[in-house]
Design a protein around this motif. Sequence first.
Motif, PDB file in Angstrom:
ATOM      1  N   ALA A 152       0.827  -1.207   0.000  1.00  0.00           N
ATOM      2  CA  ALA A 152       0.000   0.000   0.000  1.00  0.00           C
ATOM      3  C   ALA A 152       0.863   1.258   0.000  1.00  0.00           C
ATOM      4  O   ALA A 152       0.558   2.234  -0.704  1.00  0.00           O
ATOM      5  CB  ALA A 152      -0.926  -0.004   1.212  1.00  0.00           C
ATOM      6  N   LEU A 153       1.944   1.240   0.777  1.00  0.00           N
ATOM      7  CA  LEU A 153       2.821   2.410   0.825  1.00  0.00           C
ATOM      8  C   LEU A 153       3.465   2.658  -0.535  1.00  0.00           C
ATOM      9  O   LEU A 153       3.553   3.811  -0.991  1.00  0.00           O
ATOM     10  CB  LEU A 153       3.894   2.220   1.898  1.00  0.00           C
ATOM     11  CG  LEU A 153       4.888   3.379   2.069  1.00  0.00           C
ATOM     12  CD1 LEU A 153       4.156   4.673   2.408  1.00  0.00           C
ATOM     13  CD2 LEU A 153       5.924   3.051   3.142  1.00  0.00           C
ATOM     14  N   LYS A 154       3.904   1.609  -1.202  1.00  0.00           N
ATOM     15  CA  LYS A 154       4.486   1.764  -2.541  1.00  0.00           C
ATOM     16  C   LYS A 154       3.469   2.354  -3.516  1.00  0.00           C
ATOM     17  O   LYS A 154       3.794   3.229  -4.327  1.00  0.00           O
ATOM     18  CB  LYS A 154       4.988   0.416  -3.053  1.00  0.00           C
ATOM     19  CG  LYS A 154       6.246  -0.087  -2.360  1.00  0.00           C
ATOM     20  CD  LYS A 154       6.679  -1.435  -2.927  1.00  0.00           C
ATOM     21  CE  LYS A 154       7.948  -1.931  -2.245  1.00  0.00           C
ATOM     22  NZ  LYS A 154       8.360  -3.275  -2.745  1.00  0.00           N
ATOM     23  N   ASN A 155       2.228   1.871  -3.424  1.00  0.00           N
ATOM     24  CA  ASN A 155       1.178   2.396  -4.304  1.00  0.00           C
ATOM     25  C   ASN A 155       0.933   3.881  -4.041  1.00  0.00           C
ATOM     26  O   ASN A 155       0.776   4.677  -4.979  1.00  0.00           O
ATOM     27  CB  ASN A 155      -0.114   1.615  -4.100  1.00  0.00           C
ATOM     28  CG  ASN A 155      -0.015   0.182  -4.594  1.00  0.00           C
ATOM     29  OD1 ASN A 155       0.937  -0.183  -5.283  1.00  0.00           O
ATOM     30  ND2 ASN A 155      -0.997  -0.639  -4.251  1.00  0.00           N
ATOM     31  N   LYS A 283      -9.229   0.488  -3.657  1.00  0.00           N
ATOM     32  CA  LYS A 283      -8.620  -0.020  -4.891  1.00  0.00           C
ATOM     33  C   LYS A 283      -7.161   0.413  -4.985  1.00  0.00           C
ATOM     34  O   LYS A 283      -6.283  -0.379  -5.355  1.00  0.00           O
ATOM     35  CB  LYS A 283      -9.412   0.479  -6.096  1.00  0.00           C
ATOM     36  CG  LYS A 283      -8.944  -0.099  -7.422  1.00  0.00           C
ATOM     37  CD  LYS A 283      -9.839   0.345  -8.570  1.00  0.00           C
ATOM     38  CE  LYS A 283      -9.365  -0.263  -9.890  1.00  0.00           C
ATOM     39  NZ  LYS A 283     -10.244   0.155 -11.032  1.00  0.00           N
ATOM     40  N   ILE A 284      -6.889   1.668  -4.636  1.00  0.00           N
ATOM     41  CA  ILE A 284      -5.510   2.169  -4.651  1.00  0.00           C
ATOM     42  C   ILE A 284      -4.643   1.374  -3.682  1.00  0.00           C
ATOM     43  O   ILE A 284      -3.478   1.067  -3.965  1.00  0.00           O
ATOM     44  CB  ILE A 284      -5.485   3.671  -4.292  1.00  0.00           C
ATOM     45  CG1 ILE A 284      -6.137   4.498  -5.406  1.00  0.00           C
ATOM     46  CG2 ILE A 284      -4.062   4.152  -4.028  1.00  0.00           C
ATOM     47  CD1 ILE A 284      -6.378   5.949  -5.029  1.00  0.00           C
ATOM     48  N   LEU A 285      -5.209   1.022  -2.545  1.00  0.00           N
ATOM     49  CA  LEU A 285      -4.467   0.296  -1.511  1.00  0.00           C
ATOM     50  C   LEU A 285      -4.301  -1.181  -1.838  1.00  0.00           C
ATOM     51  O   LEU A 285      -3.603  -1.898  -1.115  1.00  0.00           O
ATOM     52  CB  LEU A 285      -5.181   0.448  -0.161  1.00  0.00           C
ATOM     53  CG  LEU A 285      -5.316   1.878   0.376  1.00  0.00           C
ATOM     54  CD1 LEU A 285      -6.151   1.884   1.648  1.00  0.00           C
ATOM     55  CD2 LEU A 285      -3.955   2.504   0.626  1.00  0.00           C
ATOM     56  N   ASP A 286      -4.950  -1.630  -2.913  1.00  0.00           N
ATOM     57  CA  ASP A 286      -4.886  -3.038  -3.326  1.00  0.00           C
ATOM     58  C   ASP A 286      -5.361  -3.944  -2.193  1.00  0.00           C
ATOM     59  O   ASP A 286      -4.731  -4.959  -1.870  1.00  0.00           O
ATOM     60  CB  ASP A 286      -3.457  -3.404  -3.751  1.00  0.00           C
ATOM     61  CG  ASP A 286      -3.408  -4.709  -4.535  1.00  0.00           C
ATOM     62  OD1 ASP A 286      -4.448  -5.108  -5.091  1.00  0.00           O
ATOM     63  OD2 ASP A 286      -2.331  -5.338  -4.573  1.00  0.00           O
ATOM     64  N   SER A 287      -6.485  -3.569  -1.597  1.00  0.00           N
ATOM     65  CA  SER A 287      -7.007  -4.299  -0.439  1.00  0.00           C
ATOM     66  C   SER A 287      -7.785  -5.535  -0.874  1.00  0.00           C
ATOM     67  O   SER A 287      -8.205  -5.658  -2.030  1.00  0.00           O
ATOM     68  CB  SER A 287      -7.923  -3.385   0.381  1.00  0.00           C
ATOM     69  OG  SER A 287      -9.127  -3.126  -0.334  1.00  0.00           O
ATOM     70  N   SER A 288      -7.985  -6.436   0.076  1.00  0.00           N
ATOM     71  CA  SER A 288      -8.817  -7.616  -0.165  1.00  0.00           C
ATOM     72  C   SER A 288      -9.939  -7.656   0.866  1.00  0.00           C
ATOM     73  O   SER A 288      -9.715  -7.407   2.055  1.00  0.00           O
ATOM     74  CB  SER A 288      -7.982  -8.896  -0.087  1.00  0.00           C
ATOM     75  OG  SER A 288      -7.336  -9.006   1.162  1.00  0.00           O
ATOM     76  N   HIS A 289     -11.139  -7.978   0.393  1.00  0.00           N
ATOM     77  CA  HIS A 289     -12.313  -8.008   1.256  1.00  0.00           C
ATOM     78  C   HIS A 289     -12.226  -9.172   2.236  1.00  0.00           C
ATOM     79  O   HIS A 289     -11.871 -10.293   1.871  1.00  0.00           O
ATOM     80  CB  HIS A 289     -13.577  -8.124   0.404  1.00  0.00           C
ATOM     81  CG  HIS A 289     -14.838  -8.267   1.202  1.00  0.00           C
ATOM     82  ND1 HIS A 289     -15.361  -9.493   1.550  1.00  0.00           N
ATOM     83  CD2 HIS A 289     -15.673  -7.337   1.732  1.00  0.00           C
ATOM     84  CE1 HIS A 289     -16.470  -9.316   2.248  1.00  0.00           C
ATOM     85  NE2 HIS A 289     -16.684  -8.020   2.371  1.00  0.00           N
TER      86      HIS A 289
END
Length: 318
Positions: A152-155, A283-289
């Motif tokens: 997330a930090l890289k994104n 979406k930016i954080l590339d999270s998963s539900h």
Amino acid sequence: MSGVITKTVPLIVIFTMFRTKLITNTSTYLKKYFLQARATEKLRPAIDDVDCFLECDSTALSVGELDSKPIGTCAVFKYQDGYRHGGAYFIEHNYRKYGYGAQLIIETIRKSEPITNLSAYAPLRMVETYKKFYGLQILHVCEIHDINSITALKNLQGISMDASYHVKQVSDVDFETLCNYDKFTFGYNRQPFLYKWLYSPASHSCVALNNQGFIVGYVVARELVVPNEGYKVGPLFCENINIAQVLLQSVFKQINEQGTSTSNSVHISCPVDRDLQVRQLLKILDSSHVQTIPFMANNDHLKGRIDKWFAITSFETG
């Protein structure tokens, strides 16, 4: 019958006693049990959650005991104007379907009366129960998402950040001003709780200000009880997604460099249907539900600006 000796067998009746008991600052064993219950429900409690919750309301947390053995938990936090928020409901599996859970909830609610509006975050399995017995209706949907703090930090670092905002540590801003922002956004005064939540050794906290020096958001990330489970973000209150990105970049950098957890996992709980920017941020954080937990209440007469809640504070306190 002649020659037959009969014996009278005593009837043995076993009585069990169920009662509710308040958790206090000195209730070391019950505080530990409360945290274990939250961990059992996979809700990732932080190290000093109970102490923080007691600062919010010293009479909010209850344990259900059967013959002096704790078998469940429940909480109802009292806010101004009769608003109450319930949470932390748990009954051990072996004691379910005996009515102990209902007794625990009813007694905990009774102690928080008078009530003008009761709210709760409801696990999907409890939604119909909350509707039927407590008159709650779904107002919006909250989702738990899992984030890798390094990814997330890289994104976030790959995005051009809005120069209109800058970040400071909590200790570098006026606490009273921050409390006013929290009250404006959360809707209710919770200054003692906020102080404990922000300045806890388990917390990594950042505040965003605009170029005029006004607070426009803040975030807290807390280290969890289980070292290999990582962190939990909450709250993330801010005016827009640009500020959310600035705040998360700062707090993720903190936990990656200074955090003691062996995991990079971060849980964040977001009202996903109040503002489209929340979905965009996830979406930016590339999270998963991970899990969906609706927010329910008796009515929608709630203070605060829920559309500025990019992440809630906690399921327990609202």
